[in-house]
Design an enzyme around this catalytic site. Structure first.
Site, PDB file in Angstrom:
ATOM      1  N   HIS A 109       0.822  -1.211   0.000  1.00  0.00           N
ATOM      2  CA  HIS A 109       0.000   0.000   0.000  1.00  0.00           C
ATOM      3  C   HIS A 109       0.854   1.257   0.000  1.00  0.00           C
ATOM      4  O   HIS A 109       0.360   2.342   0.330  1.00  0.00           O
ATOM      5  CB  HIS A 109      -0.929  -0.007   1.221  1.00  0.00           C
ATOM      6  N   ASN A 201      -3.255 -12.187  16.107  1.00  0.00           N
ATOM      7  CA  ASN A 201      -4.034 -10.959  16.242  1.00  0.00           C
ATOM      8  C   ASN A 201      -4.468 -10.810  17.697  1.00  0.00           C
ATOM      9  O   ASN A 201      -4.529 -11.773  18.445  1.00  0.00           O
ATOM     10  CB  ASN A 201      -5.253 -11.061  15.312  1.00  0.00           C
ATOM     11  N   GLU A 203      -7.433 -10.020  18.471  1.00  0.00           N
ATOM     12  CA  GLU A 203      -8.746 -10.695  18.531  1.00  0.00           C
ATOM     13  C   GLU A 203      -9.002 -11.295  17.159  1.00  0.00           C
ATOM     14  O   GLU A 203      -8.367 -10.902  16.176  1.00  0.00           O
ATOM     15  CB  GLU A 203      -9.832  -9.678  18.900  1.00  0.00           C
TER      16      GLU A 203
HETATM   17  C1  BV8 Z   1      -8.371  -2.332  -5.267  1.00  0.00           C
HETATM   18  C2  BV8 Z   1      -2.801   3.049   2.297  1.00  0.00           C
HETATM   19  C3  BV8 Z   1      -8.848  -2.847  -7.491  1.00  0.00           C
HETATM   20  C4  BV8 Z   1      -3.349   4.420   2.498  1.00  0.00           C
HETATM   21  C5  BV8 Z   1      -4.705   1.526   2.439  1.00  0.00           C
HETATM   22  C6  BV8 Z   1     -14.859   0.043  -4.966  1.00  0.00           C
HETATM   23  C7  BV8 Z   1     -13.938   0.364  -5.967  1.00  0.00           C
HETATM   24  C8  BV8 Z   1     -12.662  -0.195  -5.996  1.00  0.00           C
HETATM   25  C9  BV8 Z   1     -12.280  -1.057  -4.997  1.00  0.00           C
HETATM   26  C10 BV8 Z   1     -13.198  -1.348  -3.999  1.00  0.00           C
HETATM   27  C11 BV8 Z   1     -14.474  -0.834  -3.970  1.00  0.00           C
HETATM   28  N1  BV8 Z   1     -15.135  -1.348  -2.887  1.00  0.00           N
HETATM   29  C12 BV8 Z   1     -14.291  -2.167  -2.208  1.00  0.00           C
HETATM   30  C13 BV8 Z   1     -13.130  -2.181  -2.873  1.00  0.00           C
HETATM   31  C14 BV8 Z   1     -11.963  -2.868  -2.515  1.00  0.00           C
HETATM   32  C15 BV8 Z   1     -11.188  -1.938  -1.580  1.00  0.00           C
HETATM   33  C16 BV8 Z   1     -11.525  -2.383  -0.188  1.00  0.00           C
HETATM   34  O1  BV8 Z   1     -11.061  -3.419   0.230  1.00  0.00           O
HETATM   35  N2  BV8 Z   1     -12.370  -1.605   0.524  1.00  0.00           N
HETATM   36  C17 BV8 Z   1     -12.753  -2.006   1.874  1.00  0.00           C
HETATM   37  C18 BV8 Z   1     -12.965  -0.771   2.741  1.00  0.00           C
HETATM   38  C19 BV8 Z   1     -14.014  -2.866   1.759  1.00  0.00           C
HETATM   39  N3  BV8 Z   1      -9.784  -2.125  -1.876  1.00  0.00           N
HETATM   40  C20 BV8 Z   1      -9.155  -1.271  -2.688  1.00  0.00           C
HETATM   41  O2  BV8 Z   1      -9.660  -0.271  -3.165  1.00  0.00           O
HETATM   42  C21 BV8 Z   1      -7.740  -1.686  -3.036  1.00  0.00           C
HETATM   43  N4  BV8 Z   1      -7.587  -1.610  -4.466  1.00  0.00           N
HETATM   44  O3  BV8 Z   1      -9.233  -3.095  -4.889  1.00  0.00           O
HETATM   45  O4  BV8 Z   1      -8.070  -2.092  -6.590  1.00  0.00           O
HETATM   46  C22 BV8 Z   1      -8.043  -4.011  -7.938  1.00  0.00           C
HETATM   47  C23 BV8 Z   1      -7.379  -4.826  -7.029  1.00  0.00           C
HETATM   48  C24 BV8 Z   1      -6.651  -5.915  -7.488  1.00  0.00           C
HETATM   49  C25 BV8 Z   1      -6.577  -6.147  -8.826  1.00  0.00           C
HETATM   50  C26 BV8 Z   1      -7.240  -5.313  -9.730  1.00  0.00           C
HETATM   51  C27 BV8 Z   1      -7.993  -4.244  -9.278  1.00  0.00           C
HETATM   52  C28 BV8 Z   1      -6.723  -0.731  -2.415  1.00  0.00           C
HETATM   53  C29 BV8 Z   1      -6.793  -0.819  -0.902  1.00  0.00           C
HETATM   54  C30 BV8 Z   1      -5.614  -0.039  -0.303  1.00  0.00           C
HETATM   55  C31 BV8 Z   1      -6.141   1.120   0.519  1.00  0.00           C
HETATM   56  N5  BV8 Z   1      -5.011   1.759   1.208  1.00  0.00           N
HETATM   57  N6  BV8 Z   1      -3.641   2.100   3.023  1.00  0.00           N
HETATM   58  C32 BV8 Z   1      -3.252   4.820   3.945  1.00  0.00           C
HETATM   59  O5  BV8 Z   1      -2.634   4.110   4.751  1.00  0.00           O
HETATM   60  O6  BV8 Z   1      -3.816   5.884   4.245  1.00  0.00           O
HETATM   61  S1  BV8 Z   1      -5.633   0.445   3.334  1.00  0.00           S
HETATM   62  C33 BV8 Z   1      -5.417   0.653   5.002  1.00  0.00           C
HETATM   63  O7  BV8 Z   1      -6.190  -0.390   5.594  1.00  0.00           O
HETATM   64  C34 BV8 Z   1      -4.021   0.427   5.539  1.00  0.00           C
HETATM   65  O8  BV8 Z   1      -3.070   0.002   4.588  1.00  0.00           O
HETATM   66  C35 BV8 Z   1      -4.250  -0.704   6.557  1.00  0.00           C
HETATM   67  O9  BV8 Z   1      -3.133  -1.421   6.804  1.00  0.00           O
HETATM   68  C36 BV8 Z   1      -5.256  -1.432   5.794  1.00  0.00           C
HETATM   69  C37 BV8 Z   1      -5.928  -2.592   6.356  1.00  0.00           C
HETATM   70  O10 BV8 Z   1      -6.265  -2.333   7.675  1.00  0.00           O
HETATM   71  P1  BV8 Z   1      -5.485  -3.182   8.770  1.00  0.00           P
HETATM   72  O11 BV8 Z   1      -4.024  -3.086   8.537  1.00  0.00           O
HETATM   73  O12 BV8 Z   1      -6.064  -4.542   8.829  1.00  0.00           O
HETATM   74  O13 BV8 Z   1      -5.798  -2.317  10.025  1.00  0.00           O
HETATM   75  P2  BV8 Z   1      -7.161  -2.290  10.868  1.00  0.00           P
HETATM   76  O14 BV8 Z   1      -7.147  -1.080  11.727  1.00  0.00           O
HETATM   77  O15 BV8 Z   1      -8.320  -2.541   9.944  1.00  0.00           O
HETATM   78  O16 BV8 Z   1      -7.045  -3.579  11.806  1.00  0.00           O
HETATM   79  C38 BV8 Z   1      -6.052  -3.605  12.822  1.00  0.00           C
HETATM   80  C39 BV8 Z   1      -5.955  -5.048  13.275  1.00  0.00           C
HETATM   81  O17 BV8 Z   1      -4.901  -5.132  14.233  1.00  0.00           O
HETATM   82  C40 BV8 Z   1      -7.211  -5.532  13.955  1.00  0.00           C
HETATM   83  O18 BV8 Z   1      -7.508  -6.848  13.511  1.00  0.00           O
HETATM   84  C41 BV8 Z   1      -6.827  -5.551  15.441  1.00  0.00           C
HETATM   85  O19 BV8 Z   1      -7.474  -6.596  16.147  1.00  0.00           O
HETATM   86  C42 BV8 Z   1      -5.347  -5.828  15.368  1.00  0.00           C
HETATM   87  N7  BV8 Z   1      -4.567  -5.300  16.497  1.00  0.00           N
HETATM   88  C43 BV8 Z   1      -4.721  -4.115  17.142  1.00  0.00           C
HETATM   89  N8  BV8 Z   1      -3.773  -4.002  18.110  1.00  0.00           N
HETATM   90  C44 BV8 Z   1      -3.010  -5.126  18.054  1.00  0.00           C
HETATM   91  C45 BV8 Z   1      -3.515  -5.955  17.030  1.00  0.00           C
HETATM   92  N9  BV8 Z   1      -2.980  -7.158  16.746  1.00  0.00           N
HETATM   93  C46 BV8 Z   1      -1.922  -7.553  17.488  1.00  0.00           C
HETATM   94  N10 BV8 Z   1      -1.383  -6.812  18.479  1.00  0.00           N
HETATM   95  C47 BV8 Z   1      -1.890  -5.604  18.789  1.00  0.00           C
HETATM   96  N11 BV8 Z   1      -1.354  -4.897  19.789  1.00  0.00           N
END
Ligand code: BV8
Length: 234
Positions: A109, A201, A203
Site C-alpha cells: 500500500h 491478532n 482478537e
Molecule cells: C483495489 C494506504 C482494485 C493508504 C490503504 C470500490 C472500488 C474499488 C475497490 C473497492 C471498492 N469497494 C471495495 C473495494 C476494494 C477496496 C476495499 O477493500 N475496501 C474495503 C474498505 C471494503 N480495496 C481497494 O480499493 C484496493 N484496491 O481493490 O483495486 C483491484 C485490485 C486488485 C486487482 C485489480 C484491481 C486498495 C486498498 C488499499 C487502501 N489503502 N492504506 C493509507 O494508509 O492511508 S488500506 C489501510 O487499511 C491500511 O493500509 C491498513 O493497513 C489497511 C488494512 O487495515 P489493517 O491493517 O487490517 O488495520 P485495521 O485497523 O483494519 O485492523 C487492525 C488489526 O490489528 C485488527 O484486527 C486488530 O485486532 C489488530 N490489532 C490491534 N492491536 C493489536 C492488534 N494485533 C496484534 N497486536 C496488537 N497490539
C-alpha cells in the site's frame, strides 16, 4: 538447518499499534472523524487536495519518534535465520519493518515517507509536510501526493505477491482485520497452494475462520514467541 518451506507473512496496522501508530479501525482509529471517501481515494484528492494532504501530513508527523517494537524485531530475526524463500508483505505505510532490519519486504500500500507528483511522476523520500508545496521537478501546485495506494487504486507488487503465495508452504497474517481487499484474500491463495495458515491478532479478524491456526494476544508478545518456536523447531 533443513531447508525451510517458503514463508509469506502479511502484516497490518496491528503490528505497529504498540509502537504508538494508531490502527485504522480500532477505538480512536485513524479513520474516525474521516470517511475513506474524503481522505483516501483519488476522488478525494481531486476534490480537495489540501484536506487530503493535511490528513497525511498529520500522520507523517505522528511517525516522527515512533520505534519498532518486539514484533517487528522478531520478524527481522526470522528473515535473517530463515534459509527458505521468505517474503514480508506489509499493508502498513510506516517504516517500522525497515527500521527493525527487515529487507525482504514489500509495501503493497506504498510508503508514507515517500511522495510523488500526480502530474509529472517525480518521486522521492519525503519526511516533511506536503500541503502547499510545489513539485520540485515540474513546479506545479497542487500536484504532490503521498506515495501510498488509496482505495480504488491498484496495490503494488500483486504479481510478485500472487507468485509467492502460490508457492508458499507457510502463510502468517499478523495484526490485520481482514477487511481490505485484495490483502484479505491472500489466505485463500495460500490455502489453495496447500500452505499451513496462521493468524496472529489481538482478537479474531473478519476472516479468522479461513485460517488453520490462530494465536491471540498483543503482537509484541505472541510474535516473538511464534518466531522462537519456528526457529527452535529446526
Ligand atoms: C483495489 C494506504 C482494485 C493508504 C490503504 C470500490 C472500488 C474499488 C475497490 C473497492 C471498492 N469497494 C471495495 C473495494 C476494494 C477496496 C476495499 O477493500 N475496501 C474495503 C474498505 C471494503 N480495496 C481497494 O480499493 C484496493 N484496491 O481493490 O483495486 C483491484 C485490485 C486488485 C486487482 C485489480 C484491481 C486498495 C486498498 C488499499 C487502501 N489503502 N492504506 C493509507 O494508509 O492511508 S488500506 C489501510 O487499511 C491500511 O493500509 C491498513 O493497513 C489497511 C488494512 O487495515 P489493517 O491493517 O487490517 O488495520 P485495521 O485497523 O483494519 O485492523 C487492525 C488489526 O490489528 C485488527 O484486527 C486488530 O485486532 C489488530 N490489532 C490491534 N492491536 C493489536 C492488534 N494485533 C496484534 N497486536 C496488537 N497490539
Amino acid at each position: 538447518m533443513a531447508d525451510r518451506p517458503a514463508l509469506v507473512i502479511l502484516t497490518g496496522a496491528g503490528i505497529s499499534a504498540e509502537s504508538g501508530v494508531p490502527t485504522f479501525r480500532g477505538g480512536g482509529g485513524l479513520w474516525e472523524g474521516h470517511r475513506i471517501e474524503d481522505v483516501a481515494t483519488p476522488g478525494a484528492f481531486a476534490r480537495d487536495p489540501e484536506r487530503v494532504l493535511r490528513f497525511y501530513d498529520a500522520r507523517r508527523r505522528q511517525l516522527a519518534g515512533v520505534e519498532p517494537n518486539a514484533a517487528h524485531r522478531a520478524l527481522a530475526r526470522l528473515e535473517a535465520a530463515w534459509d527458505g524463500p521468505f517474503l514480508l508483505i506489509t499493508q502498513n505505510v510506516d517504516h517500522l519493518h525497515e527500521q527493525a532490519g527487515s529487507r525482504k519486504l514489500l509495501h503493497m500500500h506504498g510508503e508514507l515517507l515517500r511522495a510523488r507528483c500526480s502530474r509529472c511522476g517525480w518521486s522521492d523520500r519525503w519526511t516533511g509536510d506536503l500541503a502547499g508545496v510545489a513539485c520540485p521537478a515540474c513546479g506545479r501546485l497542487p500536484a504532490l501526493r503521498p506515495d501510498v495506494v488509496w482505495f480504488e487504486e491498484i496495490p503494488i507488487g500483486l504479481d510478485r505477491i500472487e507468485a509467492a503465495l502460490e508457492a508458499c508452504g507457510l502463510f502468517a497474517a499478523i495484526g490485520t482485520s481482514g477487511q481490505v481487499w485484495p490483502a484479505a484474500g491472500f489466505v485463500e491463495l495460500a490455502r489453495r497452494a496447500g500452505a499451513h495458515t496462521i493468524e496472529l491478532n489481538l482478537e479474531p479478524s473478519e476472516g479468522s475462520d479461513r485460517f488453520a491456526e490462530r494465536r491471540l494476544g498483543p503482537a509484541s508478545r505472541i510474535v516473538p514467541a511464534w518466531v522462537e518456536e519456528l526457529l527452535v523447531a529446526g
